[in-house]
Design a protein around this motif. Structure first.
Motif, PDB file in Angstrom:
ATOM      1  N   LEU A   1      24.314   5.970 -32.264  1.00  0.00           N
ATOM      2  CA  LEU A   1      23.416   5.564 -33.343  1.00  0.00           C
ATOM      3  C   LEU A   1      23.275   4.043 -33.366  1.00  0.00           C
ATOM      4  CD1 LEU A   1      21.660   6.638 -35.555  1.00  0.00           C
ATOM      5  CD2 LEU A   1      23.627   6.738 -37.076  1.00  0.00           C
ATOM      6  N   GLY A   2      24.394   3.368 -33.129  1.00  0.00           N
ATOM      7  CA  GLY A   2      24.365   1.897 -33.093  1.00  0.00           C
ATOM      8  C   GLY A   2      23.441   1.396 -31.997  1.00  0.00           C
TER       9      GLY A   2
ATOM     10  N   LEU B   1      20.941   3.034 -30.644  1.00  0.00           N
ATOM     11  CA  LEU B   1      19.577   3.367 -31.016  1.00  0.00           C
ATOM     12  C   LEU B   1      19.013   2.293 -31.942  1.00  0.00           C
ATOM     13  CD1 LEU B   1      17.398   5.642 -30.792  1.00  0.00           C
ATOM     14  CD2 LEU B   1      18.277   6.486 -32.983  1.00  0.00           C
ATOM     15  N   CYS B   2      19.815   1.892 -32.929  1.00  0.00           N
ATOM     16  CA  CYS B   2      19.399   0.849 -33.869  1.00  0.00           C
ATOM     17  C   CYS B   2      19.070  -0.433 -33.122  1.00  0.00           C
ATOM     18  CB  CYS B   2      20.511   0.541 -34.871  1.00  0.00           C
ATOM     19  SG  CYS B   2      20.761   1.844 -36.058  1.00  0.00           S
TER      20      CYS B   2
END
Lengths: 343, 343
Positions: free
Chosen positions: A16-17, A19-20
């Protein structure tokens, strides 16, 4: 079992990190100006281009973070040095404060001139006059006591023209440069002709520079015991003068690495700039020219500015800078604001 | 719009990260031993307790990360100093190498003894004999050339007993302590009686300590121009001796902060330990005692060990340590392994 849950959890968070970061890099707007107190122009451009070059991993001029060293002179580069260096003001105040313990000073130069506030006589003080004043005011106490004296003076003494604490008279544009360089992985150092132990007590608070990154002039200290506890006693004898060639020597002695960027403003910074320029790859040499008598002071004698003998910037240094492609910062043209309190 | 997507994305990642940290802290196993080459005992315990105290934010002895300074002597504390200091071996090798350019040395002491490999005569060299050797071998070149000479020598010269490079003869337990302290937010410094410019070329590679965190003895350097480029020329004149009281003076001069932990092994480290101990709060004073002739060397003369004159640890220092509650590390008892290659 717990371990595998943890692993899944960490992998998910990492993904997720990532992706951000990706979303953020695709949609990123141009970042905010790192040097808002600078007018657009060659000086500002030189700083920004230099930082881009040395931090671009794919470029030929990339510099490893551990080698990113930037050095800054203090007087006239980071804060106001007129009409007299701050440390000289400190020494003169100390003469007045110590005078009751030295009745002989009333009849004894250079103290007599200081006690009579004879600015004309003081302007003519020789180097050895100043050495006498420094020895009388900067030695004869422990290093700890000296630090306390400096802190107290800094908290109260005001500049005669601006009626501000000296630590308020630091140049906002230079604070921005130091922040910008640090954000870009640089280690910032003060390399001053002034006293190392005079600057260290406030360097972190004022410049974000820790004591161990302050290189300066120093006097001898002696190790001795008082009530069974060791102290370092400041002796009235010069140990090291961190000015002119001393700046290159001091950089090698205290840092052991050649700077990639060096900021100065006077003839005392010539060798620091030369030493920096002599390194390979991208190097940033900057000299501040005080050419704004309205907002601060104007002095050289470079470029026909008045020769005030404090923070001398000779025409020879100016010509060397132009010949070698160093950058001269015109305070008048390049700086939007001088001090934080102006904004 | 893009901004709000980014915000949501970041908040989600942060939340998941936090959750992981929580799961991880609840189920965490006891962390691995930070000092695996140390036997359990008072020395190891003292180091671990000290680190716990100064990093416990809720404790009375908490120390801000910016103040966490640890200093390490090199010779005999971080690496083998017998039968002769490594830098002395380097100087002797240099005499042999330079001899063809100095035919007069064959008849001239102290060079004559060195060239004849007369170890008995060399063992009796006075301080001024060594100064002559150092001046002839460490000066007369630029700082850059000297660094290259040191690097080449370090890459090839072997210790006579262990037949290993000197940089392989660093103590594994001390490397672990340095790592442990750095992981705990400490800035680690070498504070050596040896040459600052002798140690800096390998300090990062061998100890993980960058050049600017090496404090040592130094000779004068002179700024001059060669083919229009500035160089620093090493002169045959002592500038600063970082030993005995010089260690406390050097720490104040180069770091400007008092260490919270200091590691030494000889009388030359006495004042560094005293200076450290004189600070407030938790302080860790450690002295390495060489008491294992089988695995390394045994010398004092403290505790009846032989007096070898190299890395002298007097009974007076031993008694001072015991009286003041400093920690003496027995290499024999406290260290499981000495060197990385043993494992």
């Amino acid at each position: 079992m717990m371990k595998s849950i943890l692993t899944v959890c960490r992998v998910a968070a990492a993904a997720l990190g990532l992706l951000c970061a990706l979303v953020s890099s695709v949609y990123a707007q141009p970042t905010t100006d790192p040097l808002p107190s600078w007018n657009d122009g060659p000086a500002k451009q030189a700083i920004i281009s230099f930082v881009k070059e040395v931090t671009d991993k794919s470029g030929a001029k990339y510099v490893e973070p551990e080698d990113r060293i930037a050095t800054f002179d203090q007087d006239g580069t980071l804060w106001v040095e007129h009409p007299l260096y701050t440390q000289a003001e400190f020494a003169l105040d100390r003469v007045h404060e110590l005078a009751p313990q030295h009745p002989e000073w009333k009849q004894q130069e250079p103290f007599k001139a200081v006690l009579a506030n004879d600015r004309e006589a003081m302007a003519k003080f020789s180097e050895s006059d100043w050495e006498v004043v420094l020895a009388a005011t900067h030695a004869g106490m422990t290093t700890e006591t000296f630090v306390e004296i400096v802190k107290q003076w800094m908290a109260t003494a005001k500049d005669p023209r601006f009626q501000r604490l000296h630590t308020e008279l630091v140049y906002q544009p230079m604070l921005e440069v130091m922040d910008y360089l640090r954000t870009s992985g640089f280690k910032t150092y003060i390399v001053t002709g002034g006293g190392q132990e005079f600057v260290r007590p406030y360097s972190r608070r004022v410049y974000g520079i820790p004591p161990e990154q302050v290189v300066g002039s120093s006097i001898l200290t002696r190790y001795e015991y008082r009530d069974g506890k060791p102290v370092l006693l400041r002796e009235p004898k010069v140990f090291f003068i961190d000015n002119n060639a001393g700046k290159a020597i001091g950089i090698n002695l205290f840092i052991g690495k050649r700077p990639y960027a060096a900021f100065g403003n006077s003839t005392g910074d010539q060798q620091m700039e030369e030493w920096t320029a002599a390194g390979k790859g991208a190097r940033l040499m900057m000299l501040v020219l005080h050419d704004d008598a309205t907002r601060e002071y104007a002095y050289g004698p470079a470029e026909g500015l008045p020769d005030t003998k404090v923070g001398t910037f000779t025409q020879a240094l100016y010509d060397e800078a132009k010949t070698r492609g160093w950058n001269v910062i015109s305070m008048k043209r390049d700086w939007k604001h001088f001090f934080a309190f102006e904004k």
